[in-house]
Design a protein around this motif. Structure first.
Motif, PDB file in Angstrom:
ATOM      1  N   ASP A  19       9.113   7.181   0.883  1.00  0.00           N
ATOM      2  CA  ASP A  19       8.012   6.352   1.379  1.00  0.00           C
ATOM      3  C   ASP A  19       8.522   5.485   2.524  1.00  0.00           C
ATOM      4  O   ASP A  19       9.376   4.616   2.330  1.00  0.00           O
ATOM      5  N   TRP A  20       8.007   5.715   3.725  1.00  0.00           N
ATOM      6  CA  TRP A  20       8.501   5.007   4.913  1.00  0.00           C
ATOM      7  C   TRP A  20       8.235   3.506   4.878  1.00  0.00           C
ATOM      8  O   TRP A  20       8.915   2.712   5.543  1.00  0.00           O
ATOM      9  N   LEU A  21       7.261   3.076   4.070  1.00  0.00           N
ATOM     10  CA  LEU A  21       6.872   1.658   4.073  1.00  0.00           C
ATOM     11  C   LEU A  21       7.571   0.829   2.990  1.00  0.00           C
ATOM     12  O   LEU A  21       7.565  -0.394   3.050  1.00  0.00           O
ATOM     13  N   VAL A  22       8.211   1.505   2.042  1.00  0.00           N
ATOM     14  CA  VAL A  22       8.656   0.830   0.828  1.00  0.00           C
ATOM     15  C   VAL A  22       9.593  -0.348   1.078  1.00  0.00           C
ATOM     16  O   VAL A  22       9.505  -1.367   0.393  1.00  0.00           O
ATOM     17  N   ASN A  23      10.467  -0.262   2.046  1.00  0.00           N
ATOM     18  CA  ASN A  23      11.455  -1.322   2.275  1.00  0.00           C
ATOM     19  C   ASN A  23      11.132  -2.219   3.464  1.00  0.00           C
ATOM     20  O   ASN A  23      11.945  -3.068   3.842  1.00  0.00           O
ATOM     21  N   MET A  24       9.959  -2.043   4.016  1.00  0.00           N
ATOM     22  CA  MET A  24       9.588  -2.866   5.160  1.00  0.00           C
ATOM     23  C   MET A  24       9.069  -4.227   4.715  1.00  0.00           C
ATOM     24  O   MET A  24       8.441  -4.357   3.668  1.00  0.00           O
ATOM     25  N   LYS A  25       9.344  -5.226   5.530  1.00  0.00           N
ATOM     26  CA  LYS A  25       8.936  -6.592   5.215  1.00  0.00           C
ATOM     27  C   LYS A  25       7.421  -6.705   5.182  1.00  0.00           C
ATOM     28  O   LYS A  25       6.720  -6.127   6.018  1.00  0.00           O
TER      29      LYS A  25
ATOM     30  N   ALA B  64       0.862  -1.188   0.000  1.00  0.00           N
ATOM     31  CA  ALA B  64       0.000   0.000   0.000  1.00  0.00           C
ATOM     32  C   ALA B  64       0.895   1.233   0.000  1.00  0.00           C
ATOM     33  O   ALA B  64       1.390   1.656   1.047  1.00  0.00           O
ATOM     34  N   THR B  65       1.112   1.792  -1.158  1.00  0.00           N
ATOM     35  CA  THR B  65       2.047   2.904  -1.330  1.00  0.00           C
ATOM     36  C   THR B  65       1.637   4.109  -0.477  1.00  0.00           C
ATOM     37  O   THR B  65       0.495   4.552  -0.526  1.00  0.00           O
ATOM     38  N   LYS B  66       2.582   4.599   0.284  1.00  0.00           N
ATOM     39  CA  LYS B  66       2.311   5.720   1.181  1.00  0.00           C
ATOM     40  C   LYS B  66       2.715   7.070   0.592  1.00  0.00           C
ATOM     41  O   LYS B  66       2.243   8.109   1.050  1.00  0.00           O
ATOM     42  N   LYS B  67       3.590   7.038  -0.407  1.00  0.00           N
ATOM     43  CA  LYS B  67       3.984   8.298  -1.054  1.00  0.00           C
ATOM     44  C   LYS B  67       4.291   8.030  -2.522  1.00  0.00           C
ATOM     45  O   LYS B  67       5.168   7.229  -2.853  1.00  0.00           O
ATOM     46  N   PHE B  68       3.525   8.694  -3.382  1.00  0.00           N
ATOM     47  CA  PHE B  68       3.750   8.596  -4.819  1.00  0.00           C
ATOM     48  C   PHE B  68       4.714   9.682  -5.282  1.00  0.00           C
ATOM     49  O   PHE B  68       4.835  10.739  -4.655  1.00  0.00           O
ATOM     50  N   ASN B  69       5.362   9.418  -6.399  1.00  0.00           N
ATOM     51  CA  ASN B  69       6.134  10.440  -7.098  1.00  0.00           C
ATOM     52  C   ASN B  69       5.179  11.159  -8.051  1.00  0.00           C
ATOM     53  O   ASN B  69       4.797  10.594  -9.075  1.00  0.00           O
ATOM     54  N   PRO B  70       4.772  12.381  -7.743  1.00  0.00           N
ATOM     55  CA  PRO B  70       3.755  13.059  -8.554  1.00  0.00           C
ATOM     56  C   PRO B  70       4.210  13.394  -9.968  1.00  0.00           C
ATOM     57  O   PRO B  70       3.383  13.669 -10.842  1.00  0.00           O
ATOM     58  N   SER B  71       5.509  13.338 -10.197  1.00  0.00           N
ATOM     59  CA  SER B  71       6.016  13.673 -11.536  1.00  0.00           C
ATOM     60  C   SER B  71       5.971  12.488 -12.501  1.00  0.00           C
ATOM     61  O   SER B  71       6.154  12.656 -13.701  1.00  0.00           O
ATOM     62  N   LYS B  72       5.730  11.302 -11.970  1.00  0.00           N
ATOM     63  CA  LYS B  72       5.697  10.109 -12.815  1.00  0.00           C
ATOM     64  C   LYS B  72       4.250   9.693 -13.084  1.00  0.00           C
ATOM     65  O   LYS B  72       3.507   9.397 -12.145  1.00  0.00           O
ATOM     66  N   LYS B  73       3.863   9.708 -14.327  1.00  0.00           N
ATOM     67  CA  LYS B  73       2.498   9.372 -14.706  1.00  0.00           C
ATOM     68  C   LYS B  73       2.445   7.960 -15.282  1.00  0.00           C
ATOM     69  O   LYS B  73       3.385   7.492 -15.929  1.00  0.00           O
ATOM     70  N   VAL B  74       1.325   7.307 -15.050  1.00  0.00           N
ATOM     71  CA  VAL B  74       1.099   5.959 -15.579  1.00  0.00           C
ATOM     72  C   VAL B  74       0.565   6.072 -16.994  1.00  0.00           C
ATOM     73  O   VAL B  74      -0.371   6.846 -17.247  1.00  0.00           O
ATOM     74  N   GLU B  75       1.146   5.332 -17.903  1.00  0.00           N
ATOM     75  CA  GLU B  75       0.662   5.337 -19.282  1.00  0.00           C
ATOM     76  C   GLU B  75      -0.803   4.897 -19.318  1.00  0.00           C
ATOM     77  O   GLU B  75      -1.193   3.955 -18.631  1.00  0.00           O
ATOM     78  N   GLN B  76      -1.590   5.571 -20.148  1.00  0.00           N
ATOM     79  CA  GLN B  76      -3.015   5.276 -20.208  1.00  0.00           C
ATOM     80  C   GLN B  76      -3.274   3.824 -20.614  1.00  0.00           C
ATOM     81  O   GLN B  76      -4.237   3.206 -20.163  1.00  0.00           O
ATOM     82  N   SER B  77      -2.397   3.275 -21.439  1.00  0.00           N
ATOM     83  CA  SER B  77      -2.586   1.880 -21.866  1.00  0.00           C
ATOM     84  C   SER B  77      -2.521   0.922 -20.681  1.00  0.00           C
ATOM     85  O   SER B  77      -3.222  -0.104 -20.656  1.00  0.00           O
ATOM     86  N   LEU B  78      -1.709   1.245 -19.681  1.00  0.00           N
ATOM     87  CA  LEU B  78      -1.627   0.409 -18.486  1.00  0.00           C
ATOM     88  C   LEU B  78      -2.872   0.582 -17.616  1.00  0.00           C
ATOM     89  O   LEU B  78      -3.407  -0.396 -17.077  1.00  0.00           O
ATOM     90  N   VAL B  79      -3.316   1.810 -17.482  1.00  0.00           N
ATOM     91  CA  VAL B  79      -4.546   2.064 -16.719  1.00  0.00           C
ATOM     92  C   VAL B  79      -5.718   1.338 -17.371  1.00  0.00           C
ATOM     93  O   VAL B  79      -6.561   0.734 -16.684  1.00  0.00           O
ATOM     94  N   ASP B  80      -5.761   1.358 -18.687  1.00  0.00           N
ATOM     95  CA  ASP B  80      -6.837   0.667 -19.404  1.00  0.00           C
ATOM     96  C   ASP B  80      -6.832  -0.824 -19.103  1.00  0.00           C
ATOM     97  O   ASP B  80      -7.896  -1.448 -18.984  1.00  0.00           O
ATOM     98  N   GLN B  81      -5.647  -1.408 -18.977  1.00  0.00           N
ATOM     99  CA  GLN B  81      -5.559  -2.836 -18.662  1.00  0.00           C
ATOM    100  C   GLN B  81      -6.037  -3.115 -17.240  1.00  0.00           C
ATOM    101  O   GLN B  81      -6.677  -4.145 -16.982  1.00  0.00           O
ATOM    102  N   ILE B  82      -5.732  -2.223 -16.320  1.00  0.00           N
ATOM    103  CA  ILE B  82      -6.185  -2.379 -14.935  1.00  0.00           C
ATOM    104  C   ILE B  82      -7.709  -2.313 -14.869  1.00  0.00           C
ATOM    105  O   ILE B  82      -8.356  -3.112 -14.180  1.00  0.00           O
TER     106      ILE B  82
END
Length: 211
Positions: free
Chosen positions: A191-197, A12-30
């Motif tokens: 993101d404080w959670l990214v490397n936690m087990k 569960a991502t706690k902090k996104f990088n706002p400068s990185k956008k997801v390609e619409q083709s990937l969102v469409d697949q989701i």
């Protein structure tokens, strides 16, 4: 299994990088994964609202317990379920089914009469509880699909449903929000959670085997 590896990768991502956008083709697949999800009686009693408008995402932050991931995400998917079952809603989807299968209009009449006899005689709140559960199936598949595509997500129930319904004008569509799924890419440095087990219940406590 690739799916298991993807689920081990996701969190569960706690902090996104706002400068990185997801390609619409990937969102469409989701979204496609959610669209293909199984639902009770094939009624598919929910919709997905896809939001990229930054101003609207900003407005959703205070509604979402000030979770900044909503604003920093690339896309936000809102899963909104039917507020109840109606005869028209049931007839509409089954008309669509028979047309696409080149079947007679009344091919499923005995079945739809039976489910109408159940749902139309129940209270709206009980029906909504059922439609919301169907939305959750699609919600879970969307999270899994995103993980396979290496798109980060933050599954959310922590928001003011009524306020979000008002913001998105869902009541006019006879819909009620159920869950929210921001999509994006993790900010690995902040993101404080990214490397936690990843921790779950011990499998011996999680699984009950009956042989």
């Amino acid at each position: 299994m690739e799916l298991i590896k993807a689920l081990e990768w996701r969190y569960a991502t706690k902090k996104f990088n706002p400068s990185k956008k997801v390609e619409q083709s990937l969102v469409d697949q989701i979204i496609e994964a959610a669209w293909l999800a199984p639902t009770s009686s094939g009624l598919q009693p929910f919709k997905i609202i896809e939001i990229t408008n930054q101003e609207l995402k900003e407005k959703m932050v205070p509604i979402s317990m000030n979770q900044q991931q909503v604003a920093d995400s690339s896309h936000v998917l809102v899963f909104a379920a039917w507020d109840t079952y109606t005869e028209n809603r049931i007839d509409t989807i089954y008309s669509h089914i028979t047309q696409n299968r080149n079947q007679p209009d009344d091919a499923y009449k005995s079945y739809t009469d039976r489910i109408k006899g159940i749902y139309l005689n129940q209270e709206d709140e009980l029906n909504f509880a059922h439609t919301a559960r169907q939305a959750y199936i699609a919600f879970g598949l969307s999270i899994a699909a995103a993980a396979e595509l290496k798109v980060d997500t933050t599954p959310m129930e922590g928001f003011d449903n009524e306020a979000l319904d008002n913001l998105l004008d869902l009541k006019k569509q006879n819909l009620r929000s159920v869950t929210v799924l921001p999509l994006g890419y993790r900010d690995s440095e902040n993101d404080w959670l990214v490397n936690m087990k990843k921790v779950r219940h011990p499998k011996k406590d999680f699984l009950i085997q009956i042989k």
